[in-house]
Scaffold this active site. Structure first.
Site, PDB file in Angstrom:
ATOM      1  CG  ASP A  62      -1.817   1.199   1.351  1.00 55.70           C
ATOM      2  OD1 ASP A  62      -2.436   1.542   0.328  1.00 55.70           O
ATOM      3  OD2 ASP A  62      -1.907   1.816   2.426  1.00 55.70           O
ATOM      4  CB  SER A  63       0.196   4.827  -0.397  1.00 61.06           C
ATOM      5  OG  SER A  63      -0.901   4.874   0.501  1.00 61.06           O
ATOM      6  CE1 TYR A  72       2.376   5.321  -3.527  1.00 58.93           C
ATOM      7  CE2 TYR A  72       0.973   3.435  -4.034  1.00 58.93           C
ATOM      8  CZ  TYR A  72       2.224   3.953  -3.779  1.00 58.93           C
ATOM      9  OH  TYR A  72       3.323   3.128  -3.782  1.00 58.93           O
ATOM     10  N   GLY A  73      -3.271   8.963  -3.461  1.00 56.20           N
ATOM     11  CA  GLY A  73      -4.579   9.324  -4.014  1.00 56.20           C
ATOM     12  C   GLY A  73      -4.634  10.618  -4.789  1.00 56.20           C
ATOM     13  CB  CYS A 115      -3.272   0.302  -2.321  1.00 55.76           C
ATOM     14  SG  CYS A 115      -3.280   2.050  -2.743  1.00 55.76           S
ATOM     15  CB  THR A 121      -4.917   4.762  -4.935  1.00 56.44           C
ATOM     16  OG1 THR A 121      -5.831   5.342  -3.998  1.00 56.44           O
ATOM     17  CG2 THR A 121      -4.424   5.808  -5.891  1.00 56.44           C
ATOM     18  CD  GLU A 159       0.398   6.412   6.132  1.00 55.18           C
ATOM     19  OE1 GLU A 159       1.580   6.305   6.479  1.00 55.18           O
ATOM     20  OE2 GLU A 159      -0.257   5.479   5.626  1.00 55.18           O
ATOM     21  CB  CYS A 213      -9.446   4.694   0.937  1.00 58.22           C
ATOM     22  SG  CYS A 213      -7.787   5.052   1.563  1.00 58.22           S
ATOM     23  CG  HIS A 271      -4.887   4.769   4.696  1.00 53.97           C
ATOM     24  ND1 HIS A 271      -4.407   4.402   3.462  1.00 53.97           N
ATOM     25  CD2 HIS A 271      -3.808   5.191   5.416  1.00 53.97           C
ATOM     26  CE1 HIS A 271      -3.095   4.590   3.429  1.00 53.97           C
ATOM     27  NE2 HIS A 271      -2.705   5.070   4.597  1.00 53.97           N
TER      28      HIS A 271
HETATM   29  N1  DGL Z   1      -4.854   3.119   1.027  1.00 59.33           N
HETATM   30  C1  DGL Z   1      -4.917   3.586  -0.290  1.00 59.33           C
HETATM   31  C2  DGL Z   1      -6.180   3.264  -1.010  1.00 59.33           C
HETATM   32  O1  DGL Z   1      -6.772   2.247  -0.709  1.00 59.33           O
HETATM   33  C3  DGL Z   1      -4.181   4.816  -0.690  1.00 59.33           C
HETATM   34  C4  DGL Z   1      -4.448   6.065   0.051  1.00 59.33           C
HETATM   35  C5  DGL Z   1      -3.492   7.133  -0.415  1.00 59.33           C
HETATM   36  O2  DGL Z   1      -2.293   6.917  -0.352  1.00 59.33           O
HETATM   37  O3  DGL Z   1      -3.964   8.171  -0.903  1.00 59.33           O
HETATM   38  O4  DGL Z   1      -6.602   3.947  -1.903  1.00 59.33           O
END
Ligand code: DGL
Length: 275
Positions: free
Chosen positions: A11-12, A43-44, A74, A76, A153, A185, A187
């Site tokens: 994941d990011s 990443y988003g 992830c 994204t 985070e 997402c 997170h």
């Molecule tokens: N956890 C990620 C997702 O499922 C990425 C969140 C991010 O880095 O913006 O999209």
């Protein structure tokens, strides 16, 4: 024959730990290698092409560790790269994420569903295809919850900042009659208590992690690639950020202590600094 090779997962940042937690519960005999690309989180807000380059670099690293499958934990990165990863590494099975619009559309009573995901996920073809296939007749209310990934985070799951972001996203959805929230997402499952507190007990919050764990088990079983039932699975974590800072948050989110090792980007490749 037991297949002792590890499963790769990335994941990011720490979000994919919500998926790893479900994998550990479902597949306690498997070894996992988790990569958090915290040098590039979030990443988003990046372009899909950039996220695809990161996903390819992480996958190449995981394959140097003999991984028997890769879970793209992830949304994204799945939106940006899942298709390209399957083409570039045809011998490796990939399990990816897509927002759980299908189960939401099947069970909503009001026909109004909230989807929380990153801008890149909403822009990707994967989301468009899920909406096209499963959401006819369902009203989808989308929100990107800017800043929420950074709160998680830093380990802030209950504070004023995440509460404000979620209230801004969810209150208008409630007013519109939403009865289901899709967490698009990885997170966001870590703030389910906060979300449930805001939306109340009648609204269903869908965490896709258990379904991803079941899918990973099916993929391994179909390839006769499960580890022995008496083996004790191990987790090895890497970050491209600061391993000391990451260890405390990652251990807390995963629910077990973890040692976190450093990884560094050298151009488009990941390397473990010599210790
Ligand atoms: N956890 C990620 C997702 O499922 C990425 C969140 C991010 O880095 O913006 O999209």
């Amino acid at each position: 024959m037991a297949d002792t090779r590890p499963v790769g997962i990335f994941d990011s940042g720490v979000g994919g730990l919500s998926v790893l937690r479900a994998l550990r519960a479902r597949l306690p005999h498997e070894h996992f290698i988790y990569v958090a690309d915290q040098a590039h989180v979030p990443y988003g807000s990046r372009s899909l092409a950039e996220v695809r380059r990161f996903a390819e670099g992480i996958t190449r690293f995981l394959l140097t560790r003999e991984t028997k499958a890769v879970v793209v934990a992830c949304n994204t990165a799945s939106a940006a790269a899942l298709h390209a990863l399957r083409e570039a590494f045809p011998a490796t099975p990939f399990v990816g994420m897509e927002p759980a619009v299908k189960p939401a559309a099947e069970t909503t009573r009001t026909g109004v569903v909230g989807v929380l995901a990153t801008p890149a996920t909403f822009q990707g073809a994967l989301y468009a295809s899920v909406v096209e296939r499963f959401a006819r007749g369902t009203r989808l209310l989308e929100h990107t919850c800017d800043g929420l990934v950074q709160c998680i985070e830093s380990g802030d799951l209950h504070g004023e900042a995440p509460r404000r972001i979620l209230e801004n996203a969810l209150r208008p959805m409630l007013t519109a009659g939403m009865d289901t929230v899709v967490l698009g997402c990885t997170h966001y499952p870590f703030v389910i208590p906060l979300i449930q507190d805001i939306v109340g007990p009648e609204v269903r919050v869908i965490d896709p992690a258990p379904a991803i764990a079941r899918q990973t088990e099916r993929v391994l079983a179909a390839r006769a690639a499960l580890n022995a039932a008496d083996a004790e699975g191990r987790v090895t974590c890497y970050t491209t950020g600061n391993p000391q800072e990451a260890a405390a948050v990652m251990g807390r989110l995963l629910g077990e202590p973890v040692a976190v090792r450093a990884l560094a980007w050298k151009g488009s490749a990941l390397q473990e600094p010599s210790r």
